[in-house]
Write a protein that holds these residues in place. Sequence first.
Motif, PDB file in Angstrom:
ATOM      1  N   GLY A 211      47.394   7.802  11.322  1.00 18.28           N
ATOM      2  CA  GLY A 211      48.231   7.697  10.139  1.00 18.28           C
ATOM      3  C   GLY A 211      49.692   7.867  10.479  1.00 18.28           C
ATOM      4  N   MET A 212      50.494   7.929   9.419  1.00 15.04           N
ATOM      5  CA  MET A 212      51.947   8.046   9.584  1.00 15.04           C
ATOM      6  C   MET A 212      52.495   8.920   8.465  1.00 15.04           C
ATOM      7  SD  MET A 212      54.488   4.832   9.559  1.00 15.04           S
ATOM      8  CE  MET A 212      56.236   4.982   9.683  1.00 15.04           C
ATOM      9  N   LEU A 213      53.284   9.920   8.825  1.00 13.74           N
ATOM     10  CA  LEU A 213      53.928  10.778   7.833  1.00 13.74           C
ATOM     11  C   LEU A 213      55.206  10.120   7.340  1.00 13.74           C
ATOM     12  CD1 LEU A 213      53.445  14.203   9.625  1.00 13.74           C
ATOM     13  CD2 LEU A 213      52.179  13.338   7.648  1.00 13.74           C
TER      14      LEU A 213
ATOM     15  N   LEU B 130      50.249  12.306  14.877  1.00 13.93           N
ATOM     16  CA  LEU B 130      51.360  12.674  15.751  1.00 13.93           C
ATOM     17  C   LEU B 130      52.632  12.071  15.175  1.00 13.93           C
ATOM     18  CD1 LEU B 130      48.955  13.313  17.587  1.00 13.93           C
ATOM     19  CD2 LEU B 130      50.320  12.504  19.492  1.00 13.93           C
ATOM     20  N   SER B 131      53.705  12.846  15.211  1.00 11.46           N
ATOM     21  CA  SER B 131      54.974  12.388  14.668  1.00 11.46           C
ATOM     22  C   SER B 131      56.119  12.981  15.480  1.00 11.46           C
ATOM     23  CB  SER B 131      55.072  12.817  13.199  1.00 11.46           C
ATOM     24  OG  SER B 131      56.227  12.295  12.612  1.00 11.46           O
TER      25      SER B 131
ATOM     26  N   LEU C 233      57.211  14.870  20.119  1.00 10.53           N
ATOM     27  CA  LEU C 233      55.998  14.780  19.319  1.00 10.53           C
ATOM     28  C   LEU C 233      55.439  16.130  18.868  1.00 10.53           C
ATOM     29  CD1 LEU C 233      53.967  11.955  21.121  1.00 10.53           C
ATOM     30  CD2 LEU C 233      55.172  11.821  18.930  1.00 10.53           C
ATOM     31  N   LEU C 234      55.043  16.153  17.599  1.00  8.50           N
ATOM     32  CA  LEU C 234      54.267  17.261  17.055  1.00  8.50           C
ATOM     33  C   LEU C 234      52.900  16.709  16.654  1.00  8.50           C
ATOM     34  CD1 LEU C 234      56.811  19.059  14.685  1.00  8.50           C
ATOM     35  CD2 LEU C 234      56.126  19.710  16.993  1.00  8.50           C
ATOM     36  N   GLN C 235      51.874  17.513  16.871  1.00  9.75           N
ATOM     37  CA  GLN C 235      50.519  17.140  16.477  1.00  9.75           C
ATOM     38  C   GLN C 235      50.158  17.915  15.221  1.00  9.75           C
ATOM     39  OE1 GLN C 235      47.516  17.130  19.556  1.00  9.75           O
ATOM     40  NE2 GLN C 235      45.918  17.629  18.084  1.00  9.75           N
ATOM     41  N   PHE C 236      49.937  17.177  14.139  1.00 10.94           N
ATOM     42  CA  PHE C 236      49.603  17.748  12.847  1.00 10.94           C
ATOM     43  C   PHE C 236      48.094  17.672  12.625  1.00 10.94           C
ATOM     44  CE2 PHE C 236      53.954  16.454  12.466  1.00 10.94           C
ATOM     45  CZ  PHE C 236      54.546  17.310  11.558  1.00 10.94           C
ATOM     46  N   THR C 237      47.498  18.770  12.206  1.00  5.77           N
ATOM     47  CA  THR C 237      46.128  18.774  11.713  1.00  5.77           C
ATOM     48  C   THR C 237      46.240  18.887  10.211  1.00  5.77           C
ATOM     49  OG1 THR C 237      45.346  19.847  13.722  1.00  5.77           O
ATOM     50  CG2 THR C 237      43.889  19.936  11.801  1.00  5.77           C
ATOM     51  N   LEU C 238      45.699  17.881   9.516  1.00  7.17           N
ATOM     52  CA  LEU C 238      45.943  17.735   8.092  1.00  7.17           C
ATOM     53  C   LEU C 238      44.662  17.736   7.275  1.00  7.17           C
ATOM     54  CD1 LEU C 238      48.453  14.792   8.559  1.00  7.17           C
ATOM     55  CD2 LEU C 238      49.072  17.148   8.010  1.00  7.17           C
ATOM     56  N   ASP C 239      44.757  18.309   6.086  1.00 10.49           N
ATOM     57  CA  ASP C 239      43.716  18.189   5.071  1.00 10.49           C
ATOM     58  C   ASP C 239      44.112  16.998   4.220  1.00 10.49           C
ATOM     59  OD1 ASP C 239      42.036  18.322   2.870  1.00 10.49           O
ATOM     60  OD2 ASP C 239      42.610  20.368   2.310  1.00 10.49           O
TER      61      ASP C 239
ATOM     62  N   ILE D  95      50.687   7.818   5.161  1.00  8.05           N
ATOM     63  CA  ILE D  95      49.966   6.555   5.021  1.00  8.05           C
ATOM     64  C   ILE D  95      48.738   6.715   5.892  1.00  8.05           C
ATOM     65  CG2 ILE D  95      49.998   4.056   5.357  1.00  8.05           C
ATOM     66  CD1 ILE D  95      53.041   4.166   5.028  1.00  8.05           C
ATOM     67  N   VAL D  96      47.560   6.597   5.279  1.00  8.62           N
ATOM     68  CA  VAL D  96      46.321   6.929   5.992  1.00  8.62           C
ATOM     69  C   VAL D  96      45.521   5.716   6.439  1.00  8.62           C
ATOM     70  CG1 VAL D  96      46.139   9.199   4.916  1.00  8.62           C
ATOM     71  CG2 VAL D  96      45.032   7.230   3.829  1.00  8.62           C
TER      72      VAL D  96
END
Length: 142
Positions: A111-113, A76-77, A60-66, A96-97
Motif C-alpha cells: 500500500g501507500m500512505l 514502507l514509506s 524508510l520506515l516500516q509501518f505495521t497497520l490495522d 491506498i490499499v
Amino acid sequence: MEDVAQPADEASETAVPASANPYTIEPLATEDVTFDHFCACDMRVVKVKDCVAVPKSKKLLQFTLDDGTGTDRTILSGMHPFYEPEDLVGKTLVAIVNIPPRKMMGVESCGMLLSGERLRGDDEVVNLLMVDDKIPAGSKVC
C-alpha cells in the motif's frame, strides 16, 4: 481539551501570515481524472500498531497497520527524514490499499500512505495525512 506543545519549528510555521508563506506549493495537475478512475483507488483509514526504521535505509520506515481486516498490513514509506518511528505509533492515517505489493529493502510493502508535500527553499517537507482517532480502522475514505 488537552494542550499539546509543538516543536519550535512547527509553532513558528503556524504563525506565518498567508502573504509570507515560506513554502513552494506544486502547481495543480492539468490532466483530468475520471470519477471512475478516482473511485478505483481504495483509500482506507489505518491505525499505526508499530513503526520501525528499516535497517540500512536512511529514509524508510516500516509501518505495521490495522486496516480493519483483522490481518496486519505492512507499508514502507520514506518518512524517516520527517518523523521518528516511535512518534507515529497510535496515529490514525490514510492509505491506498489496492496498490500492487512492492518489495523494498527485502520487505514487501502493501500500500501507500497519503501525505502532503511542499518545498521550503530547496528542502522537501512532508507530513503524513492524519485523521481523527475516532474514525475506525478500515473505514473507507470517499
